[in-house]
Structure formats: structure tokens, C-alpha cells
Scaffold this motif. Structure first.
Motif, PDB file in Angstrom:
ATOM      1  N   ALA A  45       0.819  -1.217   0.000  1.00 56.60           N
ATOM      2  CA  ALA A  45       0.000   0.000   0.000  1.00 56.60           C
ATOM      3  C   ALA A  45       0.856   1.272   0.000  1.00 56.60           C
ATOM      4  N   LEU A  46       1.989   1.240   0.676  1.00 53.34           N
ATOM      5  CA  LEU A  46       2.817   2.438   0.787  1.00 53.34           C
ATOM      6  C   LEU A  46       3.921   2.534  -0.257  1.00 53.34           C
ATOM      7  N   HIS A  47       4.124   1.487  -1.037  1.00 54.70           N
ATOM      8  CA  HIS A  47       5.206   1.484  -2.026  1.00 54.70           C
ATOM      9  C   HIS A  47       5.098   2.618  -3.053  1.00 54.70           C
ATOM     10  N   PRO A  48       3.919   2.910  -3.611  1.00 57.80           N
ATOM     11  CA  PRO A  48       3.850   4.031  -4.559  1.00 57.80           C
ATOM     12  C   PRO A  48       4.265   5.366  -3.942  1.00 57.80           C
ATOM     13  N   LEU A  49       3.920   5.582  -2.688  1.00 56.37           N
ATOM     14  CA  LEU A  49       4.334   6.824  -2.026  1.00 56.37           C
ATOM     15  C   LEU A  49       5.851   6.883  -1.846  1.00 56.37           C
ATOM     16  N   THR A  50       6.443   5.757  -1.525  1.00 63.36           N
ATOM     17  CA  THR A  50       7.898   5.704  -1.363  1.00 63.36           C
ATOM     18  C   THR A  50       8.591   5.977  -2.692  1.00 63.36           C
ATOM     19  N   VAL A  51       8.092   5.395  -3.768  1.00 63.32           N
ATOM     20  CA  VAL A  51       8.685   5.613  -5.092  1.00 63.32           C
ATOM     21  C   VAL A  51       8.536   7.076  -5.498  1.00 63.32           C
ATOM     22  N   ALA A  52       7.365   7.648  -5.293  1.00 65.63           N
ATOM     23  CA  ALA A  52       7.146   9.061  -5.640  1.00 65.63           C
ATOM     24  C   ALA A  52       8.064   9.965  -4.823  1.00 65.63           C
ATOM     25  N   LYS A  53       8.244   9.664  -3.555  1.00 62.51           N
ATOM     26  CA  LYS A  53       9.125  10.470  -2.704  1.00 62.51           C
ATOM     27  C   LYS A  53      10.568  10.401  -3.194  1.00 62.51           C
ATOM     28  N   ILE A  54      11.032   9.208  -3.501  1.00 67.94           N
ATOM     29  CA  ILE A  54      12.415   9.044  -3.955  1.00 67.94           C
ATOM     30  C   ILE A  54      12.621   9.742  -5.300  1.00 67.94           C
ATOM     31  N   ARG A  55      11.676   9.593  -6.206  1.00 67.94           N
ATOM     32  CA  ARG A  55      11.803  10.259  -7.512  1.00 67.94           C
ATOM     33  C   ARG A  55      11.770  11.771  -7.364  1.00 67.94           C
ATOM     34  N   ARG A  56      10.972  12.250  -6.461  1.00 65.13           N
ATOM     35  CA  ARG A  56      10.901  13.699  -6.217  1.00 65.13           C
ATOM     36  C   ARG A  56      12.220  14.217  -5.640  1.00 65.13           C
ATOM     37  N   GLN A  57      12.855  13.429  -4.770  1.00 69.73           N
ATOM     38  CA  GLN A  57      14.112  13.843  -4.158  1.00 69.73           C
ATOM     39  C   GLN A  57      15.259  13.886  -5.153  1.00 69.73           C
ATOM     40  N   VAL A  58      15.280  12.977  -6.108  1.00 68.71           N
ATOM     41  CA  VAL A  58      16.397  12.942  -7.054  1.00 68.71           C
ATOM     42  C   VAL A  58      16.168  13.815  -8.277  1.00 68.71           C
ATOM     43  N   THR A  59      14.965  14.326  -8.457  1.00 65.27           N
ATOM     44  CA  THR A  59      14.673  15.186  -9.588  1.00 65.27           C
ATOM     45  C   THR A  59      15.173  16.592  -9.302  1.00 65.27           C
ATOM     46  N   THR A  60      15.911  17.136 -10.253  1.00 66.93           N
ATOM     47  CA  THR A  60      16.369  18.522 -10.145  1.00 66.93           C
ATOM     48  C   THR A  60      15.551  19.382 -11.090  1.00 66.93           C
ATOM     49  N   ASN A  61      15.756  20.681 -11.031  1.00 71.22           N
ATOM     50  CA  ASN A  61      15.013  21.588 -11.918  1.00 71.22           C
ATOM     51  C   ASN A  61      15.393  21.365 -13.381  1.00 71.22           C
ATOM     52  N   ASN A  62      16.636  20.993 -13.641  1.00 69.76           N
ATOM     53  CA  ASN A  62      17.070  20.762 -15.015  1.00 69.76           C
ATOM     54  C   ASN A  62      16.626  19.410 -15.538  1.00 69.76           C
ATOM     55  N   ASN A  63      16.367  18.469 -14.650  1.00 74.01           N
ATOM     56  CA  ASN A  63      16.048  17.101 -15.049  1.00 74.01           C
ATOM     57  C   ASN A  63      14.618  16.764 -14.632  1.00 74.01           C
ATOM     58  N   GLN A  64      13.654  17.426 -15.233  1.00 79.21           N
ATOM     59  CA  GLN A  64      12.249  17.163 -14.917  1.00 79.21           C
ATOM     60  C   GLN A  64      11.799  15.941 -15.715  1.00 79.21           C
ATOM     61  N   THR A  65      11.503  14.870 -15.034  1.00 79.91           N
ATOM     62  CA  THR A  65      11.031  13.669 -15.719  1.00 79.91           C
ATOM     63  C   THR A  65       9.525  13.561 -15.552  1.00 79.91           C
ATOM     64  N   THR A  66       8.894  13.063 -16.550  1.00 75.69           N
ATOM     65  CA  THR A  66       7.445  12.861 -16.471  1.00 75.69           C
ATOM     66  C   THR A  66       7.169  11.374 -16.421  1.00 75.69           C
ATOM     67  N   PHE A  67       6.054  11.026 -15.849  1.00 74.32           N
ATOM     68  CA  PHE A  67       5.673   9.635 -15.698  1.00 74.32           C
ATOM     69  C   PHE A  67       4.501   9.284 -16.612  1.00 74.32           C
ATOM     70  N   ASN A  68       4.347  10.030 -17.682  1.00 75.74           N
ATOM     71  CA  ASN A  68       3.222   9.784 -18.581  1.00 75.74           C
ATOM     72  C   ASN A  68       3.422   8.545 -19.441  1.00 75.74           C
ATOM     73  N   SER A  69       4.666   8.185 -19.687  1.00 81.97           N
ATOM     74  CA  SER A  69       4.892   6.997 -20.506  1.00 81.97           C
ATOM     75  C   SER A  69       4.649   5.746 -19.677  1.00 81.97           C
ATOM     76  N   GLY A  70       3.862   4.844 -20.192  1.00 78.43           N
ATOM     77  CA  GLY A  70       3.555   3.616 -19.464  1.00 78.43           C
ATOM     78  C   GLY A  70       2.387   3.814 -18.522  1.00 78.43           C
ATOM     79  N   SER A  71       2.051   2.768 -17.833  1.00 76.27           N
ATOM     80  CA  SER A  71       0.909   2.831 -16.927  1.00 76.27           C
ATOM     81  C   SER A  71       1.347   3.192 -15.505  1.00 76.27           C
ATOM     82  N   PHE A  72       0.387   3.477 -14.688  1.00 77.27           N
ATOM     83  CA  PHE A  72       0.642   3.794 -13.275  1.00 77.27           C
ATOM     84  C   PHE A  72       1.324   2.622 -12.591  1.00 77.27           C
TER      85      PHE A  72
END
Length: 125
Positions: A45-72
Motif C-alpha cells: 500500500a505504501l510502495h507508490p508513495l515511497t517511489v514518488a518520494k524518492i523520484r521527487r528527491q532525485v529530480t532537479t530543476n534541469n532534469n524534470q522527468t514525467t511519468f506519462n509513458s507507461g501505466s501507473f
């Protein structure tokens, strides 16, 4: 008077011991079975929140990644099988060590308090 005090201490010790659950009293198969299922459900249940938190922490302003490709599911549940398969044995070892150590310390502490060494017994009076 000293004997009354020691009798009261022993009575309190026996009462306290009869109300406690020790590691040997616990049904370990039930603890590990139900506990592992509940812990795994919480991890899933908490794994998606952990993944979102980690991705948010490693994302910089220059490296904005989107998660639109693929499914949730592909984006947020990738690596879940590894996390769950390693978390269950780690949790079993952690709980076993914690409870065994707690019982060991509790037993030794009670023995030390109710049967003090001769040096400490001299200072008791």
C-alpha cells in the motif's frame, strides 16, 4: 522487618511475572504468518508513495522527468517484488532478535534486582 520487605518484594515479583507474556508463550507460526501478511500488505500500500518520494528527491530543476509513458502500475510498482521478498525475512529476524533480547534482559535484570551481589546487599540496609 527486613524479612517482611523481602516477602513483599517477592510477592510483587511473582504477580508481575504472572501477568507478562514471554517469548516462549507466543505462537511463532501465527506471529510470523499473520504478521508477514499484514506487513506485506502495508508495504504494498505504501510502495507508490515511497517511489514518488524518492523520484521527487532525485529530480532537479534541469532534469524534470514525467511519468506519462507507461501505466501507473509500471511506474510506481516497479521493484515491489524485490522489496517484499527482502522485507519479510528481515522483519522476521528483527522481531525474533528484539523479543529474545527483551526477554533475556528482563530475566537477568529481575535476577539482579531480587538477588543483588553481596556488595550491593550491604548498602541495602
Amino acid at each position: 522487618m527486613s524479612s517482611l520487605s523481602s516477602q513483599n518484594q517477592q510477592r510483587a515479583h511473582d504477580t508481575a511475572r504472572s501477568n507478562e507474556t514471554t517469548w516462549s508463550d507466543i505462537d511463532k507460526s501465527r506471529l510470523y504468518g499473520i504478521g508477514s501478511i499484514m506487513y506485506s500488505a502495508l508495504t504494498v500500500a505504501l510502495h507508490p508513495l515511497t517511489v514518488a518520494k524518492i523520484r521527487r528527491q532525485v529530480t532537479t530543476n534541469n532534469n524534470q522527468t514525467t511519468f506519462n509513458s507507461g501505466s501507473f502500475f509500471q511506474n510506481y510498482f516497479r521493484g515491489l517484488s524485490v522489496v517484499v521478498s527482502l522485507a519479510i525475512p528481515a522483519r522476521i529476524i528483527y522481531i525474533s532478535t528484539l523479543e529474545f533480547t527483551r526477554e533475556l534482559i528482563d530475566t537477568n535484570t529481575r535476577h539482579f534486582i531480587f538477588n543483588p551481589p553481596p556488595v550491593m546487599a550491604a548498602y541495602e540496609n
